[in-house]
Design a protein around this motif. Structure first.
Motif, PDB file in Angstrom:
ATOM      1  N   LEU A 263       7.543  47.638 -63.929  1.00  0.00           N
ATOM      2  CA  LEU A 263       8.631  48.581 -64.183  1.00  0.00           C
ATOM      3  C   LEU A 263       8.267  49.524 -65.328  1.00  0.00           C
ATOM      4  O   LEU A 263       8.555  50.722 -65.285  1.00  0.00           O
ATOM      5  N   TYR A 264       7.642  48.976 -66.364  1.00  0.00           N
ATOM      6  CA  TYR A 264       7.241  49.794 -67.511  1.00  0.00           C
ATOM      7  C   TYR A 264       6.244  50.867 -67.077  1.00  0.00           C
ATOM      8  O   TYR A 264       6.337  52.025 -67.478  1.00  0.00           O
ATOM      9  N   GLU A 265       5.291  50.487 -66.207  1.00  0.00           N
ATOM     10  CA  GLU A 265       4.231  51.405 -65.807  1.00  0.00           C
ATOM     11  C   GLU A 265       4.684  52.409 -64.745  1.00  0.00           C
ATOM     12  O   GLU A 265       4.174  53.533 -64.693  1.00  0.00           O
ATOM     13  N   ASN A 266       5.642  52.010 -63.891  1.00  0.00           N
ATOM     14  CA  ASN A 266       5.990  52.847 -62.744  1.00  0.00           C
ATOM     15  C   ASN A 266       7.417  53.394 -62.758  1.00  0.00           C
ATOM     16  O   ASN A 266       7.727  54.320 -62.011  1.00  0.00           O
ATOM     17  N   LYS A 267       8.308  52.755 -63.540  1.00  0.00           N
ATOM     18  CA  LYS A 267       9.672  53.264 -63.749  1.00  0.00           C
ATOM     19  C   LYS A 267      10.511  53.347 -62.473  1.00  0.00           C
ATOM     20  O   LYS A 267      11.482  54.075 -62.416  1.00  0.00           O
ATOM     21  N   SER A 268      10.138  52.593 -61.476  1.00  0.00           N
ATOM     22  CA  SER A 268      10.862  52.622 -60.206  1.00  0.00           C
ATOM     23  C   SER A 268      10.962  51.210 -59.642  1.00  0.00           C
ATOM     24  O   SER A 268       9.942  50.604 -59.312  1.00  0.00           O
ATOM     25  N   ALA A 269      12.190  50.698 -59.512  1.00  0.00           N
ATOM     26  CA  ALA A 269      12.387  49.363 -58.958  1.00  0.00           C
ATOM     27  C   ALA A 269      11.968  49.310 -57.494  1.00  0.00           C
ATOM     28  O   ALA A 269      11.411  48.309 -57.027  1.00  0.00           O
ATOM     29  N   THR A 270      12.214  50.385 -56.760  1.00  0.00           N
ATOM     30  CA  THR A 270      11.816  50.443 -55.346  1.00  0.00           C
ATOM     31  C   THR A 270      10.308  50.374 -55.209  1.00  0.00           C
ATOM     32  O   THR A 270       9.769  49.647 -54.364  1.00  0.00           O
ATOM     33  N   PHE A 271       9.595  51.109 -56.064  1.00  0.00           N
ATOM     34  CA  PHE A 271       8.147  51.109 -56.034  1.00  0.00           C
ATOM     35  C   PHE A 271       7.595  49.736 -56.398  1.00  0.00           C
ATOM     36  O   PHE A 271       6.663  49.232 -55.769  1.00  0.00           O
ATOM     37  N   VAL A 272       8.193  49.099 -57.404  1.00  0.00           N
ATOM     38  CA  VAL A 272       7.756  47.765 -57.822  1.00  0.00           C
ATOM     39  C   VAL A 272       7.961  46.759 -56.700  1.00  0.00           C
ATOM     40  O   VAL A 272       7.110  45.900 -56.446  1.00  0.00           O
ATOM     41  N   ALA A 273       9.087  46.852 -56.011  1.00  0.00           N
ATOM     42  CA  ALA A 273       9.367  45.939 -54.893  1.00  0.00           C
ATOM     43  C   ALA A 273       8.297  46.066 -53.810  1.00  0.00           C
ATOM     44  O   ALA A 273       7.822  45.067 -53.267  1.00  0.00           O
ATOM     45  N   LYS A 274       7.891  47.306 -53.504  1.00  0.00           N
ATOM     46  CA  LYS A 274       6.868  47.530 -52.484  1.00  0.00           C
ATOM     47  C   LYS A 274       5.510  47.045 -52.965  1.00  0.00           C
ATOM     48  O   LYS A 274       4.755  46.410 -52.222  1.00  0.00           O
ATOM     49  N   THR A 275       5.174  47.328 -54.219  1.00  0.00           N
ATOM     50  CA  THR A 275       3.865  46.965 -54.755  1.00  0.00           C
ATOM     51  C   THR A 275       3.687  45.448 -54.829  1.00  0.00           C
ATOM     52  O   THR A 275       2.646  44.913 -54.452  1.00  0.00           O
ATOM     53  N   LEU A 276       4.709  44.751 -55.331  1.00  0.00           N
ATOM     54  CA  LEU A 276       4.623  43.297 -55.481  1.00  0.00           C
ATOM     55  C   LEU A 276       5.061  42.556 -54.230  1.00  0.00           C
ATOM     56  O   LEU A 276       4.997  41.322 -54.193  1.00  0.00           O
ATOM     57  N   ASP A 277       5.518  43.313 -53.218  1.00  0.00           N
ATOM     58  CA  ASP A 277       5.993  42.722 -51.955  1.00  0.00           C
ATOM     59  C   ASP A 277       7.122  41.717 -52.219  1.00  0.00           C
ATOM     60  O   ASP A 277       7.104  40.571 -51.759  1.00  0.00           O
ATOM     61  N   ILE A 278       8.115  42.182 -52.990  1.00  0.00           N
ATOM     62  CA  ILE A 278       9.266  41.355 -53.377  1.00  0.00           C
ATOM     63  C   ILE A 278      10.536  42.088 -52.958  1.00  0.00           C
ATOM     64  O   ILE A 278      10.643  43.299 -53.157  1.00  0.00           O
ATOM     65  N   PRO A 279      11.531  41.405 -52.389  1.00  0.00           N
ATOM     66  CA  PRO A 279      12.779  42.076 -52.026  1.00  0.00           C
ATOM     67  C   PRO A 279      13.442  42.728 -53.241  1.00  0.00           C
ATOM     68  O   PRO A 279      13.401  42.171 -54.351  1.00  0.00           O
ATOM     69  N   ALA A 280      14.053  43.882 -53.030  1.00  0.00           N
ATOM     70  CA  ALA A 280      14.696  44.616 -54.133  1.00  0.00           C
ATOM     71  C   ALA A 280      15.728  43.775 -54.878  1.00  0.00           C
ATOM     72  O   ALA A 280      15.805  43.848 -56.113  1.00  0.00           O
ATOM     73  N   PRO A 281      16.562  42.947 -54.178  1.00  0.00           N
ATOM     74  CA  PRO A 281      17.534  42.122 -54.920  1.00  0.00           C
ATOM     75  C   PRO A 281      16.869  41.167 -55.911  1.00  0.00           C
ATOM     76  O   PRO A 281      17.442  40.889 -56.969  1.00  0.00           O
ATOM     77  N   LYS A 282      15.670  40.684 -55.572  1.00  0.00           N
ATOM     78  CA  LYS A 282      14.976  39.779 -56.489  1.00  0.00           C
ATOM     79  C   LYS A 282      14.516  40.521 -57.739  1.00  0.00           C
ATOM     80  O   LYS A 282      14.501  39.954 -58.838  1.00  0.00           O
ATOM     81  N   ILE A 283      14.134  41.783 -57.573  1.00  0.00           N
ATOM     82  CA  ILE A 283      13.772  42.606 -58.737  1.00  0.00           C
ATOM     83  C   ILE A 283      14.978  42.731 -59.663  1.00  0.00           C
ATOM     84  O   ILE A 283      14.874  42.572 -60.882  1.00  0.00           O
ATOM     85  N   SER A 284      16.150  42.981 -59.078  1.00  0.00           N
ATOM     86  CA  SER A 284      17.381  43.128 -59.872  1.00  0.00           C
ATOM     87  C   SER A 284      17.713  41.835 -60.594  1.00  0.00           C
ATOM     88  O   SER A 284      18.093  41.846 -61.774  1.00  0.00           O
TER      89      SER A 284
END
Length: 322
Positions: free
Chosen positions: A20-41
């Motif tokens: 998140l610090y490097e990319n500033k986008s939760a959607t992008f992080v979810a795609k990169t780490l292959d994790i569902p968006a709710p888990k990021i939240s």
């Protein structure tokens, strides 16, 4: 500042904080780490509760770290690196040891790269685990020392390749022979003929492709050689930062990656198009077209079967990205 139960802090949450610090986008992080968006939240909520701090401030185009998040970032990144070393140590004690491969790649490649490689590993049921980190000024020495197994970079990286030719094995993967223009949706460039000269009428964003930060891009070199006055406003290596900057300004950026062109096409605030073949040929007639390289340590013994297989998969993935 009161910090709550540190026992609730896990490595995945730290990876999410770093991404998140490097990319500033939760959607992008979810795609990169292959994790569902709710888990990021949920992970971000957990981090905020543990540290008693908001960490990230939501703005129109993403999540931006506050001062405390900036303080935590290098600690979290170092912790993730140490955790990976613990995992490698543990792997040597198992009866079915996985091959661990450390890969360094520029951010504009790395965002689409790990998921595709992991999918291939799963499909082939390979006993391989990978860790992908951003290309940095230290990567070349990390490859020579053995800390990094494979590096993906541009031949314009400048520092390290020629000087260490006897220590490195370099394999060309893909020549970059297409160029894509990205700007805000209503940018005036799209209402006129797009040429190498007309692009220079507007502020330019340079994108770091794993090059030396002091070396100009092909377009910057073209303008310098032809006496074209080009104002380079900023150099960026983060996709989310690039897209946000373009959306809110009259700047223009040129990229060689088809996958970034496709990603930008899905953002309403942006418009993108491929530079004509004529203009692309003009550019590369003055400045050699960059080539994506696979770099590894030069060794006397043959590569392992797993490393050969991963190298082949990387070549296929790069061909799809460019």
């Amino acid at each position: 500042m009161h910090i709550n139960n540190m026992d609730d802090l896990d490595i995945l949450s730290l990876k999410i904080l770093v991404s998140l610090y490097e990319n500033k986008s939760a959607t992008f992080v979810a795609k990169t780490l292959d994790i569902p968006a709710p888990k990021i939240s949920r992970s971000l909520k957990n981090l905020r509760e543990i540290f008693g701090d908001e960490l990230f401030i939501r703005r129109k185009y993403g999540l931006f770290p506050n001062e405390f998040a900036s303080y935590l970032y290098p600690i979290a990144k170092e912790t993730i690196t140490c955790a990976a070393k613990f995992q490698r140590a543990q792997a040597t004690k198992t009866s079915q040891t996985k091959t661990h491969i450390e890969i360094a790649a520029p951010g504009f490649i790395a965002h689409a790269f790990p998921k595709a490689l992991m999918q291939a590993i799963k499909e082939e049921q390979k006993q391989i685990e990978i860790n992908v980190t951003p290309w940095s000024k230290h990567t070349m020495q990390d490859i020579i020392s053995g800390e990094t197994t494979l590096g993906i970079c541009c031949n314009r990286v400048g520092n390290g390749i020629a000087e260490n030719a006897d220590k490195l094995q370099t394999t060309p993967l893909q020549r970059i022979n297409k160029v894509y223009l990205i700007a805000s949706k209503n940018h005036p460039i799209f209402k006129q003929e797009i040429t190498l000269e007309s692009i220079a009428q507007y502020p330019f964003i340079n994108t770091n492709l794993g090059n030396s930060s002091t070396r100009p891009s092909p377009y910057q070199e073209f303008c310098a050689q032809n006496g074209i006055n080009l104002h380079t406003e900023i150099t960026l290596s983060s996709i989310s930062s690039l897209f946000e900057y373009l959306s809110e300004s009259q700047t223009i950026s040129l990229l060689p990656y088809r996958v970034i062109h496709e990603l930008a096409s899905d953002i309403p605030e942006l418009h993108t198009c491929q530079l004509s073949q004529l203009e692309t040929e003009r550019l590369h007639s003055h400045v050699e077209a960059p080539t994506i390289l696979l770099i590894q340590k030069n060794q006397l013994k043959p590569m392992s079967d797993d490393l050969v297989w991963v190298s082949q998969q990387i070549k296929k993935i790069i061909e799809n990205i460019i």
